[in-house]
Write a protein that holds these residues in place. Structure first.
Motif, PDB file in Angstrom:
ATOM      1  N   TRP B 194      14.454   2.684  -1.292  1.00  0.00           N
ATOM      2  CA  TRP B 194      13.470   2.258  -2.385  1.00  0.00           C
ATOM      3  C   TRP B 194      13.944   3.172  -3.549  1.00  0.00           C
ATOM      4  O   TRP B 194      14.178   4.146  -3.688  1.00  0.00           O
ATOM      5  N   LEU B 227       8.027  -0.018  -6.914  1.00  0.00           N
ATOM      6  CA  LEU B 227       9.127   0.621  -6.413  1.00  0.00           C
ATOM      7  C   LEU B 227      10.007  -0.734  -5.843  1.00  0.00           C
ATOM      8  O   LEU B 227       9.346  -1.651  -5.224  1.00  0.00           O
ATOM      9  N   SER B 340       7.177  -2.651  -3.246  1.00  0.00           N
ATOM     10  CA  SER B 340       6.441  -2.009  -2.717  1.00  0.00           C
ATOM     11  C   SER B 340       5.318  -1.340  -3.698  1.00  0.00           C
ATOM     12  O   SER B 340       5.648  -0.304  -4.405  1.00  0.00           O
ATOM     13  N   ILE B 342       2.269   0.817  -3.426  1.00  0.00           N
ATOM     14  CA  ILE B 342       1.852   1.882  -2.695  1.00  0.00           C
ATOM     15  C   ILE B 342       0.371   2.352  -3.604  1.00  0.00           C
ATOM     16  O   ILE B 342       0.311   3.317  -3.775  1.00  0.00           O
ATOM     17  N   LEU B 345      -2.173   4.689  -1.456  1.00  0.00           N
ATOM     18  CA  LEU B 345      -1.401   5.616  -0.650  1.00  0.00           C
ATOM     19  C   LEU B 345      -2.572   6.751  -0.587  1.00  0.00           C
ATOM     20  O   LEU B 345      -3.221   7.236  -1.742  1.00  0.00           O
ATOM     21  N   LYS B 346      -2.590   7.501   0.264  1.00  0.00           N
ATOM     22  CA  LYS B 346      -3.686   8.621   0.376  1.00  0.00           C
ATOM     23  C   LYS B 346      -3.027   9.708  -0.467  1.00  0.00           C
ATOM     24  O   LYS B 346      -1.846  10.155  -0.266  1.00  0.00           O
ATOM     25  N   ASN B 347      -3.694  10.111  -1.610  1.00  0.00           N
ATOM     26  CA  ASN B 347      -3.134  11.211  -2.368  1.00  0.00           C
ATOM     27  C   ASN B 347      -4.251  12.302  -2.608  1.00  0.00           C
ATOM     28  O   ASN B 347      -5.279  12.188  -3.556  1.00  0.00           O
TER      29      ASN B 347
END
Lengths: 225, 348
Positions: B194, B227, B340, B342, B345-347
């Motif tokens: 990536w 990405l 990708s 994302i 995404l858990k941030n």
């Protein structure tokens, strides 16, 4: 502070001479070895502050020298390599190299890496705060401030930054960072890393497109300075 | 394998012939078998062909020449026919084999000649392109050594920067050669991971702004670019070569603009300049190995663009050179890549 000592292990006399002249004129004390064996003996009898190790030595494979050194030597080792071979570089970082440079390199770049690596030698493992120019990290309070303004970091961003900060001047491979932050199961999930490095850069860098702190080592990992 | 196919084919033709022997007659069967052997001779090695020749001769004798089911032949004419069949089948096999051998030899020779030609071009180009910077370095160092006390500071600086430029040029040539070698020997294995295309482009641009201040390089990143899964090292080289090319073929102070977007499942990167553009008749040759535009200034081997093309194609992508309607040249690289996004995404 006394002069920092640097051991050069390289079989090319010209390269040794060039490095020695530059390092000495920049205030370092220089020791030289032309073979891996000589280098190991020299560093054992008189441990230097930093070792510049050519990975392509004639008598011993540089990787073996690195492993042998790492069994007792815990200060900085910077690898010099002629090959821009990522797999080779990653394996030497896995074997404990602090940083690497590909020949031909600029002396200015070498000196910057040496400064960062030696600074790393002298930092206290249990320090509670760290400062990187405009950036200040408080490890106890888990807070980060930039030019005296407190930054809002998510927990993952903070963990990532703190990992970088504790390893300043050292190249961390993608796998290593993923394992440390997300755990072993995420070792190949480089897209997580890319995303969080991106969001972290936006918060801590003046210009996220020209990072001053989180430096990309293409195809290998990141270096924090 | 060839042996089995040979024998099987002869047997098959024999069985079919045997079943229709009453209609076609045993002399025609001989011709059918000969055709079979000839066909085998065109495709197979000598040994299976000879086996087929002998086997078909025996089968023809045993099953077709009267009296049937014996190797005995009554008629003198049939004896002659049998001997001739045997000879023709053998000759057929041997001759075809010889022709093919000669063809192979000619092909090998041609390939060898092409390789030699390639190496000669390479050596000629190399010795010139490497000796030019080497003479600069040697000359400048001699001057510095011999006139240490008489050279002005300004002259010394000029000589130092000449050495600097020449050695960077040498280094670039070596890198190009190594890359070409990777492409030529099929040693190229993609290491896709990536990557953030914007970051990659910025890092390439940075290398130019550090050394070349004669051109303005503009890149406005699309922050929503996902990405992409690419071999970052190779793609970096593609952009590097294209931008380097633009700096070499446009006048000083020209503007080089870079644009990167996602179009369906491919990333499309264009590198355009506001120089004089490309001579239309030469565009088709631009990506050829060692090709350089007529009247090019010295300092190149004609490898940069062909490497860019090779690395792009290794990603199943394509690269196109054309003239911009508003003037200047534009190189467009299109690379299909896994993406990708994302966003979830858990941030925290």
């Amino acid at each position: 502070m006394s002069k920092a000592e640097i051991l050069i292990i390289d079989d090319e006399p010209q390269i040794r001479k060039l490095l020695a002249i530059n390092l000495e004129s920049n205030g370092y004390k220089v020791l030289q070895a032309s073979t891996g064996k000589e280098g190991i003996i020299l560093s054992a009898s008189h441990p230097p502050d930093l070792i510049l190790l050519d990975i392509g030595l004639p008598d011993k494979n540089g990787h073996e020298v690195l492993k042998e050194l790492r069994s007792w030597y815990n200060k900085a080792i910077i690898i010099l390599s002629v090959q821009d071979n990522e797999t080779d570089i990653i394996s030497s970082l896995d074997n404990g190299a602090t940083d690497y440079l590909t020949k031909p390199f600029r002396i200015g770049e070498l000196l910057a890496r040496i400064r960062a690596a030696i600074r790393r030698n002298n930092t206290d493992e249990n320090k509670t705060t760290a400062t990187f120019s405009d950036l200040k990290i408080d490890f106890t309070a888990r807070t980060v401030s930039k030019s005296n303004t407190v930054l809002k970091l998510t927990s993952t961003e903070y963990n990532l930054l703190s990992l970088f900060a504790r390893n300043e001047g050292r190249v961390l491979t993608h796998q290593f960072i993923l394992k440390e932050i997300w755990g072993i199961a995420y070792q190949t999930e480089t897209q997580y890393l890319r995303v969080f490095v991106g969001t972290l850069r936006k918060k801590i860098e003046d210009n996220p497109n020209q990072s001053k702190h989180i430096i990309t080592a293409s195809g290998v990992g990141y270096r924090f300075i | 394998m060839q042996h089995i196919i040979s024998i099987a084919l002869v047997l098959l033709v024999s069985i079919v012939s045997f079943l229709s022997a009453e209609i076609i007659g045993y002399k025609v069967v001989a011709l059918l078998l000969l055709v079979t052997v000839s066909l085998l001779a065109m495709l197979f090695d000598i040994l299976p062909v000879l086996i087929a020749a002998v086997l078909s001769a025996l089968i023809w004798n045993f099953f077709f020449i009267p009296p049937l089911f014996t190797f005995h032949i009554n008629d003198t004419e049939d004896v002659l026919l049998f001997l001739m069949y045997f000879l023709i089948a053998l000759l057929n096999g041997v001759l075809t084999f010889k022709i093919r051998q000669a063809e192979n030899k000619a092909r090998d020779k041609e390939e060898k000649e092409n390789t030699i030609k390639l190496y000669n071009t390479l050596l000629n180009s190399l010795s010139h392109e490497m000796r030019t910077p080497l003479s600069t370095i040697i000359g400048a160092i001699d001057t510095l050594k011999e006139n240490r006390n008489t050279l002005s500071a300004e002259n010394k600086d000029d000589l130092f920067s000449a050495i600097d430029i020449a050695s960077m040029r040498l280094n670039r040539q070596v890198e190009n050669l190594l890359n070409m070698n990777r492409l030529e020997t099929g040693m190229l294995r993609l290491k896709k991971d990536w990557c953030d295309l914007n970051e990659l482009i910025f890092s390439v641009i940075q290398k130019f702004t550090e050394t070349d201040n004669h051109h303005k390089i503009i890149f406005a990143p699309d922050e929503n670019l996902p990405l992409l899964k690419l071999d970052a090292g190779l793609i970096e080289q593609v952009f590097h070569n294209l931008i380097h090319n633009a700096t070499q073929y446009t006048p000083e102070n020209s503007i080089i603009s870079i644009d990167a977007t996602l179009q369906s499942d491919s990333c499309v990167i264009s590198i355009s300049d506001n120089g004089k553009g490309l001579p239309e008749s030469e565009i088709q040759f631009l990506f050829d190995k060692f090709y350089r535009l007529p009247n090019s200034k010295t300092g190149g081997t004609g490898l940069g663009l062909s490497i860019a093309k090779g690395f792009t194609e290794a990603h199943n992508g394509k690269i196109v050179a054309e003239n911009n309607k508003q003037g200047g040249a534009i190189f467009t690289v299109t690379i299909p890549a896994e993406t990708s996004f994302i966003n979830n995404l858990k941030n925290e």
